[in-house]
Design a protein around this motif. Structure first.
Motif, mmCIF file in Angstrom:
data_model
loop_
_atom_site.group_PDB
_atom_site.id
_atom_site.type_symbol
_atom_site.label_atom_id
_atom_site.label_comp_id
_atom_site.label_asym_id
_atom_site.label_seq_id
_atom_site.Cartn_x
_atom_site.Cartn_y
_atom_site.Cartn_z
ATOM 1 N N VAL A 79 -2.502 -14.837 31.398
ATOM 2 C CA VAL A 79 -1.704 -13.619 31.408
ATOM 3 C C VAL A 79 -1.247 -13.304 29.994
ATOM 4 O O VAL A 79 -0.848 -14.203 29.237
ATOM 5 N N THR A 80 -1.325 -12.037 29.623
ATOM 6 C CA THR A 80 -0.680 -11.517 28.413
ATOM 7 C C THR A 80 0.454 -10.605 28.852
ATOM 8 O O THR A 80 0.257 -9.737 29.713
ATOM 9 N N ILE A 81 1.638 -10.794 28.277
ATOM 10 C CA ILE A 81 2.767 -9.912 28.585
ATOM 11 C C ILE A 81 3.007 -8.986 27.392
ATOM 12 O O ILE A 81 3.110 -9.445 26.252
ATOM 13 N N VAL A 82 3.076 -7.689 27.680
ATOM 14 C CA VAL A 82 3.278 -6.688 26.639
ATOM 15 C C VAL A 82 4.596 -5.970 26.916
ATOM 16 O O VAL A 82 4.753 -5.309 27.948
ATOM 17 N N LYS A 114 2.708 -8.086 42.790
ATOM 18 C CA LYS A 114 1.450 -8.526 42.203
ATOM 19 C C LYS A 114 1.691 -9.367 40.956
ATOM 20 O O LYS A 114 0.963 -10.321 40.676
ATOM 21 N N ILE A 115 2.719 -8.999 40.206
ATOM 22 C CA ILE A 115 3.031 -9.737 38.982
ATOM 23 C C ILE A 115 3.549 -11.129 39.319
ATOM 24 O O ILE A 115 3.188 -12.118 38.668
ATOM 25 N N ILE A 116 4.382 -11.226 40.337
ATOM 26 C CA ILE A 116 4.865 -12.540 40.779
ATOM 27 C C ILE A 116 3.679 -13.421 41.159
ATOM 28 O O ILE A 116 3.618 -14.607 40.806
ATOM 29 N N ASN A 117 2.716 -12.848 41.867
ATOM 30 C CA ASN A 117 1.533 -13.614 42.263
ATOM 31 C C ASN A 117 0.710 -14.034 41.044
ATOM 32 O O ASN A 117 0.227 -15.169 40.965
ATOM 33 N N ALA A 121 0.400 -17.880 41.252
ATOM 34 C CA ALA A 121 -0.738 -18.325 42.052
ATOM 35 C C ALA A 121 -1.351 -19.578 41.427
ATOM 36 O O ALA A 121 -1.451 -19.670 40.198
ATOM 37 N N PRO A 122 -1.781 -20.548 42.252
ATOM 38 C CA PRO A 122 -2.383 -21.773 41.698
ATOM 39 C C PRO A 122 -3.561 -21.492 40.783
ATOM 40 O O PRO A 122 -3.757 -22.177 39.777
ATOM 41 N N SER A 123 -4.339 -20.458 41.094
ATOM 42 C CA SER A 123 -5.470 -20.081 40.248
ATOM 43 C C SER A 123 -5.570 -18.563 40.202
ATOM 44 O O SER A 123 -5.366 -17.887 41.215
ATOM 45 N N LEU A 124 -5.880 -18.038 39.029
ATOM 46 C CA LEU A 124 -5.960 -16.594 38.830
ATOM 47 C C LEU A 124 -7.400 -16.220 38.526
ATOM 48 O O LEU A 124 -8.016 -16.783 37.625
ATOM 49 N N ASN A 125 -7.928 -15.252 39.272
ATOM 50 C CA ASN A 125 -9.350 -14.910 39.146
ATOM 51 C C ASN A 125 -9.630 -13.899 38.048
ATOM 52 O O ASN A 125 -10.756 -13.830 37.544
ATOM 53 N N VAL A 126 -8.668 -13.068 37.696
ATOM 54 C CA VAL A 126 -8.864 -12.059 36.653
ATOM 55 C C VAL A 126 -7.781 -12.231 35.600
ATOM 56 O O VAL A 126 -6.628 -12.561 35.923
ATOM 57 N N ALA A 149 7.029 -19.485 36.062
ATOM 58 C CA ALA A 149 5.581 -19.262 36.087
ATOM 59 C C ALA A 149 4.823 -20.579 35.992
ATOM 60 O O ALA A 149 5.365 -21.602 35.534
ATOM 61 N N ILE A 150 3.565 -20.555 36.422
ATOM 62 C CA ILE A 150 2.704 -21.719 36.255
ATOM 63 C C ILE A 150 2.654 -22.089 34.771
ATOM 64 O O ILE A 150 2.534 -21.222 33.903
ATOM 65 N N LYS A 151 2.759 -23.376 34.481
ATOM 66 C CA LYS A 151 2.774 -23.835 33.093
ATOM 67 C C LYS A 151 1.530 -23.349 32.351
ATOM 68 O O LYS A 151 0.410 -23.500 32.846
ATOM 69 N N LEU A 152 1.744 -22.733 31.191
ATOM 70 C CA LEU A 152 0.691 -22.217 30.309
ATOM 71 C C LEU A 152 -0.073 -21.034 30.897
ATOM 72 O O LEU A 152 -1.069 -20.613 30.317
ATOM 73 N N ARG A 153 0.401 -20.480 32.031
ATOM 74 C CA ARG A 153 -0.256 -19.288 32.576
ATOM 75 C C ARG A 153 -0.124 -18.117 31.597
ATOM 76 O O ARG A 153 -1.068 -17.381 31.372
ATOM 77 N N ILE A 154 1.069 -17.955 31.022
ATOM 78 C CA ILE A 154 1.287 -16.896 30.027
ATOM 79 C C ILE A 154 0.750 -17.395 28.689
ATOM 80 O O ILE A 154 1.186 -18.429 28.186
ATOM 81 N N GLN A 155 -0.178 -16.641 28.090
ATOM 82 C CA GLN A 155 -0.850 -17.107 26.892
ATOM 83 C C GLN A 155 -0.511 -16.310 25.642
ATOM 84 O O GLN A 155 -0.821 -16.740 24.529
#
Length: 329
Positions: A79-82, A114-117, A121-126, A149-155
């Protein structure tokens, strides 16, 4: 820029693939790719470049690169947060991101579930780009989402239009904008490592740049990468008035103020006029230029920049007195 930017084989092998997925371009400019690579290495970046120079493509290139890397390794997408304090920019960028295969753009304002998911989510497809317009009513909620959030999900975290953090909006809104470091700290508590992030702006004088550094980095830390190439680097006046093409009285007042200030502070001093975002931008630009330069002698025109913004982002209280006195912003 560090030499590692051009010497990493895995990243160079990705470059053409990244570029093939980017909308409306054939090839990234050198600075866009080099800064994107600096972010890969976890840098903090301040990027002060002109409007329409392609700053947005820096974080898009980073995100596409991350998407391709995750796809190659079979890992979950990230995920990138802007953070964008302008709804018009968010609305413009959402379809551009959604047009990139394998990426999805979401706005917290419209799709919080959708953002919470995407963050949990354990795994993100997109690969997901989350746009968030900082707001005093939702900032605590958004901070908590980052912490959980999942650890390191936000990059990556991106702060667009950084220069306006010091000027626009009410006192409450400014307080929210100036506390953007809280999201970086929330990510650090989540992942126990610094977040690569970038602050983008097209216009910011020395005082504004120092304020941004202190708000994001604290009293002593400096930017890992500090890009200062904007012609507005030394602009000394921001005019926060709305200039409408059919409002001749206001246009004349702005014109008079600019001409007077021009006589006291000739080029290369810069004057920024903040204009409301309207359908016919060309007409609005022409209206101001004709007011400034009726005899075609370029008096004042060459050092005046008209910046357009959506009306929801413009403080309706005019500030002509400050401008007429020539006080810097």
């Amino acid at each position: 820029m560090t030499s590692s930017s051009s010497s990493t084989p895995s990243l160079e092998n990705f470059r053409r693939h990244v570029e093939s997925l980017l909308p409306h371009i054939d090839r990234l400019k050198p600075f866009q790719w080099e800064i994107a690579v600096e972010l890969v290495y976890g840098r903090s970046v301040f990027c002060h470049l002109p409007c329409n120079s392609g700053k947005t493509l820096i974080w898009i290139a980073f995100s596409v690169n991350r998407m391709l890397q995750a796809r190659r390794s079979g890992e979950s997408q990230g995920v990138t947060i802007v953070y964008v304090p302008m709804n018009q920019i968010i609305n413009d960028q959402l379809p551009k991101i959604n047009a990139i295969p394998g990426m999805e753009a979401l706005c917290f304002r419209d799709e919080p579930e959708k953002i919470i998911n995407a963050l949990n989510a354990p795994s993100l497809n997109v690969y997901t780009v989350i746009f968030y317009n900082p707001n005093e009513k939702t900032t605590d909620t958004f901070e908590m989402l980052i912490k959980n959030a999942i650890k390191l999900r936000i990059q990556l975290m991106v702060y667009d239009e950084g220069g306006i953090l010091t000027k626009w909006g009410s006192g409450d809104f400014r307080a929210v904008l100036r506390n953007q470091q809280r999201y970086l700290l929330a990510w650090f508590k989540n992942s126990n490592q610094p977040m690569p992030f970038i602050v983008l702006t097209g216009a910011a004088n020395k005082e504004t740049r120092e304020l941004l550094r202190s708000w994001f980095l604290g009293p002593t830390r400096q930017w890992d990468v500090n890009i200062l190439k904007s012609p507005l680097e030394h602009c000394h006046v921001v005019v926060d008035v709305t200039v409408l093409p059919n409002n001749n009285t206001l246009t004349r007042e702005v014109t008079k103020s600019i001409v007077n200030a021009h006589d006291k502070s000739p080029p290369p001093s810069k004057f920024i006029v903040l204009g409301e975002f309207v359908k016919d931008l060309a007409q609005q630009t022409t209206s101001l230029q004709l007011g400034l330069n009726p005899a075609n002698n370029v008096l004042g025109t060459t050092n005046v920049v008209l910046v357009f913004a959506h009306k929801s982002c413009i403080d309706k209280e005019t500030n002509l007195r400050r401008f007429k006195q020539g006080r810097g912003e």
